[in-house]
Design a protein around this motif. Structure first.
Motif, short mmCIF file in Angstrom:
data_model
loop_
_atom_site.label_atom_id
_atom_site.label_comp_id
_atom_site.label_asym_id
_atom_site.label_seq_id
_atom_site.Cartn_x
_atom_site.Cartn_y
_atom_site.Cartn_z
N PHE A 149 6.84 2.51 1.69
CA PHE A 149 7.75 2.14 0.50
C PHE A 149 6.91 1.32 -0.55
O PHE A 149 7.39 1.32 -1.92
CB PHE A 149 8.88 1.35 0.85
CG PHE A 149 10.02 1.12 -0.04
CD1 PHE A 149 10.21 2.44 -0.61
CD2 PHE A 149 10.37 0.15 -0.41
CE1 PHE A 149 11.63 2.18 -1.63
CE2 PHE A 149 11.44 -0.15 -1.44
CZ PHE A 149 12.02 1.16 -2.13
N ASN A 150 5.76 0.77 -0.36
CA ASN A 150 4.96 -0.12 -1.36
C ASN A 150 5.74 -1.04 -1.95
O ASN A 150 5.97 -1.11 -3.16
CB ASN A 150 4.48 0.95 -2.41
CG ASN A 150 2.83 1.12 -2.39
OD1 ASN A 150 2.31 0.24 -1.40
ND2 ASN A 150 2.42 1.24 -3.39
N PRO A 151 6.55 -1.78 -1.42
CA PRO A 151 7.43 -3.05 -2.31
C PRO A 151 6.83 -3.96 -2.74
O PRO A 151 5.28 -4.25 -2.53
CB PRO A 151 8.40 -3.54 -1.06
CG PRO A 151 7.35 -3.45 0.04
CD PRO A 151 6.71 -2.18 0.09
N GLN A 179 -1.95 -6.05 2.05
CA GLN A 179 -1.98 -7.25 1.27
C GLN A 179 -3.23 -7.14 0.12
O GLN A 179 -3.37 -7.25 -0.93
CB GLN A 179 -1.39 -8.52 1.63
CG GLN A 179 -0.11 -8.13 2.06
CD GLN A 179 0.45 -9.76 2.65
OE1 GLN A 179 -0.38 -10.22 3.65
NE2 GLN A 179 1.36 -10.06 2.44
N ARG A 180 -4.52 -7.26 0.74
CA ARG A 180 -5.72 -7.38 0.17
C ARG A 180 -6.09 -6.05 -0.39
O ARG A 180 -6.63 -6.21 -1.68
CB ARG A 180 -6.83 -7.38 1.33
CG ARG A 180 -8.32 -7.61 0.94
CD ARG A 180 -9.33 -7.87 2.03
NE ARG A 180 -9.08 -6.90 3.05
CZ ARG A 180 -9.75 -5.62 3.22
NH1 ARG A 180 -10.46 -5.57 1.94
NH2 ARG A 180 -9.50 -4.68 4.05
N MET A 181 -5.68 -4.89 -0.22
CA MET A 181 -5.88 -3.50 -0.80
C MET A 181 -5.12 -3.42 -1.87
O MET A 181 -5.21 -2.57 -2.81
CB MET A 181 -5.84 -2.53 0.17
CG MET A 181 -7.01 -2.61 1.18
SD MET A 181 -6.90 -1.51 2.62
CE MET A 181 -7.26 0.20 1.72
N ARG A 182 -3.84 -4.07 -2.08
CA ARG A 182 -2.90 -3.70 -3.06
C ARG A 182 -3.50 -4.27 -4.37
O ARG A 182 -3.60 -5.50 -4.42
CB ARG A 182 -1.29 -4.25 -2.88
CG ARG A 182 -0.60 -3.52 -1.93
CD ARG A 182 0.23 -2.54 -2.73
NE ARG A 182 0.97 -3.12 -3.74
CZ ARG A 182 2.42 -3.28 -3.42
NH1 ARG A 182 2.88 -2.94 -2.34
NH2 ARG A 182 2.97 -3.72 -4.48
N GLU A 183 -3.42 -3.49 -5.37
CA GLU A 183 -3.68 -4.15 -6.82
C GLU A 183 -2.86 -5.35 -7.16
O GLU A 183 -3.33 -6.04 -7.63
CB GLU A 183 -3.89 -2.97 -7.67
CG GLU A 183 -4.30 -3.46 -9.08
CD GLU A 183 -4.31 -2.24 -10.16
OE1 GLU A 183 -4.51 -2.50 -11.35
OE2 GLU A 183 -4.02 -0.99 -9.85
N HIS A 184 -1.52 -5.02 -7.22
CA HIS A 184 -0.50 -5.88 -7.62
C HIS A 184 -0.08 -6.41 -6.34
O HIS A 184 0.63 -6.13 -5.48
CB HIS A 184 0.54 -5.53 -8.33
CG HIS A 184 0.01 -4.56 -9.62
ND1 HIS A 184 -0.39 -5.31 -10.78
CD2 HIS A 184 0.14 -3.51 -10.13
CE1 HIS A 184 -0.63 -4.46 -11.72
NE2 HIS A 184 -0.36 -3.21 -11.18
N PRO A 186 1.86 -8.05 -3.29
CA PRO A 186 3.40 -8.30 -3.14
C PRO A 186 3.58 -9.65 -2.33
O PRO A 186 2.71 -10.54 -1.70
CB PRO A 186 3.53 -7.19 -2.07
CG PRO A 186 2.21 -6.89 -1.12
CD PRO A 186 1.25 -7.33 -2.33
N ALA A 187 4.65 -10.25 -2.85
CA ALA A 187 5.08 -11.45 -2.12
C ALA A 187 5.69 -11.33 -0.70
O ALA A 187 6.06 -10.16 -0.40
CB ALA A 187 6.09 -12.11 -2.67
#
Length: 261
Positions: A149-151, A179-184, A186-187
């Motif tokens: 879902f990429n929240p 989490q490391r690979m997401r550009e933005h 997430p919390a």
């Protein structure tokens, strides 16, 4: 990202569950929510997903005040009972694909549904229906759905319950890699009863304390980076070198004792 301002919640019969909650969590932060069983941790999550409305005070995500009409589109939520989000009439693969298709952020996600099936050890169960899965397997489907879902915000309510330790390492590493690979970034708010899990997965912990007037935030713990340890490592490597976590675990234990005394 997430803020509670003097937020309280009472049941319809007047029982006070939460009282005067003040808490702020920024984007990218990973926070463990720790407190005694039945103190209202899950109710705090239910406020954030719009299942219940604060009786008083304010609960907000990204500056938007929450109501009890809808779940914010930016939130990925795993409740204690995975059956609440895993659809029984769809196979594992189709549940995960559905979450992938309806995600709000249509940008590149770190992992495809097929990669998630492999990383969670569900490839051999991909075409099975939830009814034949164990509780731990259903929780893995739920985690895969939330990652698909990429929240912008993860709410994880004891997501690793019923998962064997070896596989738990794999899931910890999967969450870390995501989490490391997401550009933005997430919390993440993680409800857990394990101080070791909190130390390995989260930047700091928030401790809740029960009182006759309702549960409140007793204290926000120190950040783990204030203590010795290579905190940039994977969860598996942190666990293997957990002797280096001793000072931080001692601090978590002291903070938890203060919340339950």
């Amino acid at each position: 990202m997430v803020s509670f301002e003097n937020a309280s919640f009472q049941t319809a019969d007047g029982k006070s569950i939460l009282h005067g909650i003040n808490l702020r969590i920024a984007s990218g932060e990973r926070v463990a929510l720790i407190g005694p069983s039945g103190c209202g941790k899950s109710t705090l999550f239910e406020m954030l997903v719009g299942f219940v409305r604060p009786s008083s005070g304010i609960a907000q995500i990204e500056g938007d005040q929450l109501d009890a009409q809808r779940c914010p589109e930016s939130v990925g939520y795993i409740p204690q009972d995975s059956q609440e989000i895993v659809l029984p009439w769809l196979t594992c693969r189709k549940n995960i694909n559905l979450a992938w298709k309806i995600r709000k952020d249509q940008g590149a996600a770190p992992f495809t549904p097929e990669q998630l099936l492999e990383r969670t050890g569900l490839s051999s169960r991909a075409d099975s229906f939830p009814v034949v899965l164990s509780g731990g397997e259903q929780r893995r489907v739920a985690l895969s759905m939330v990652l698909s879902f990429n929240p912008a915000l993860f709410l994880l309510d004891e997501p690793f319950t019923g998962v064997d330790l070896d596989l738990r390492f794999d899931l910890w590493d999967l969450l870390h890699d995501y989490q490391r690979m997401r550009e933005h970034k997430p919390a993440m708010i993680l409800i857990t009863h394990s101080l070791e899990e909190a130390a390995i997965l989260c930047d700091y912990a928030v401790f809740l304390k029960r009182a006759t007037t309702g549960t409140f935030v007793n204290n926000t713990g120190k950040r783990r980076t204030e203590f010795p340890g290579n905190w940039s490592g994977s969860p598996r490597s942190l666990y293997r070198e957990r002797a280096t976590l001793r000072a931080y675990l001692t601090e978590l234990d002291r903070e938890f004792a203060a919340a339950i005394e």
